[in-house]
Design a protein around this motif. Sequence first.
Motif, PDB file in Angstrom:
ATOM      1  N   TYR A   1     -11.311   0.561  -3.233  1.00 20.56           N
ATOM      2  CA  TYR A   1     -11.730   1.003  -1.757  1.00 20.56           C
ATOM      3  C   TYR A   1     -11.854   2.471  -2.072  1.00 20.56           C
ATOM      4  O   TYR A   1     -11.409   3.529  -2.276  1.00 20.56           O
ATOM      5  N   LYS A   2     -13.340   3.240  -1.775  1.00 21.53           N
ATOM      6  CA  LYS A   2     -13.537   4.004  -1.817  1.00 21.53           C
ATOM      7  C   LYS A   2     -14.287   4.557  -0.444  1.00 21.53           C
ATOM      8  O   LYS A   2     -14.947   4.441   0.065  1.00 21.53           O
ATOM      9  N   HIS A   3     -13.453   5.888   0.439  1.00 23.72           N
ATOM     10  CA  HIS A   3     -13.847   6.150   1.583  1.00 23.72           C
ATOM     11  C   HIS A   3     -14.327   7.390   1.239  1.00 23.72           C
ATOM     12  O   HIS A   3     -13.426   7.894   1.081  1.00 23.72           O
TER      13      HIS A   3
ATOM     14  N   GLU B   1     -12.955  12.767   0.332  1.00 24.45           N
ATOM     15  CA  GLU B   1     -12.887  11.071  -0.553  1.00 24.45           C
ATOM     16  C   GLU B   1     -11.387  10.815  -0.598  1.00 24.45           C
ATOM     17  O   GLU B   1     -10.589  11.605  -1.559  1.00 24.45           O
TER      18      GLU B   1
ATOM     19  N   ARG C   1      -9.782   7.547  -2.201  1.00 21.34           N
ATOM     20  CA  ARG C   1     -10.227   5.726  -4.178  1.00 21.34           C
ATOM     21  C   ARG C   1      -8.635   6.228  -4.000  1.00 21.34           C
ATOM     22  O   ARG C   1      -7.882   5.918  -3.628  1.00 21.34           O
TER      23      ARG C   1
ATOM     24  N   TRP D   1     -16.385  10.613   3.593  1.00 24.98           N
ATOM     25  CA  TRP D   1     -17.349  11.722   5.016  1.00 24.98           C
ATOM     26  C   TRP D   1     -17.112  12.943   4.813  1.00 24.98           C
ATOM     27  O   TRP D   1     -16.035  13.600   3.685  1.00 24.98           O
TER      28      TRP D   1
END
Length: 119
Positions: A28-30, A18, A20, A32
Motif C-alpha cells: 500500500y503506497k499513499h 508519503e 508505505r 499526497w
Amino acid sequence: MSDINKKWSGYILRLERETREYIYESWYKHFWNEVYKIKDGLDKDSRGERIKINELTEDTIAFTFYDEKASAGIDGVISLAKPKVCLRNESAQGGRNEYAWSRSDYVTLKIEADQGQES
C-alpha cells in the motif's frame, strides 16, 4: 497587505506526505501534497493535517504542524536559507517469510516559489 505578507506573497508552503505499508505480500503506497499561501496568522486544516503559522518574519516562518500522530503539535522553523524541514520520518518492520510487514511515514514541509496555485 502588510509588508511581511507582501514579502512572502511570491512563495507557498507545500506539505508532502508519503506512507508505505507492506503486509502479507501486499503493498500500500499513499502520497499526497497540500499547498498553502503564506500569510501571517495562517491556521488551515486539510486531510486531517493542520498548519498554523505562529510567527512570520522577514527571514523565517515559525509554525506548528498537527495530525493524527502529532495531536500536541510539532513546532518548527523554516526559512529561505533552509527551505525544507522533515516533520516525521518513521519506519518499522518485522516478521518473517509470509508474515513479514513494514510501515513508513514520511512528512515534509517546503517553501517553494508560487506558480499560481491556490490554497
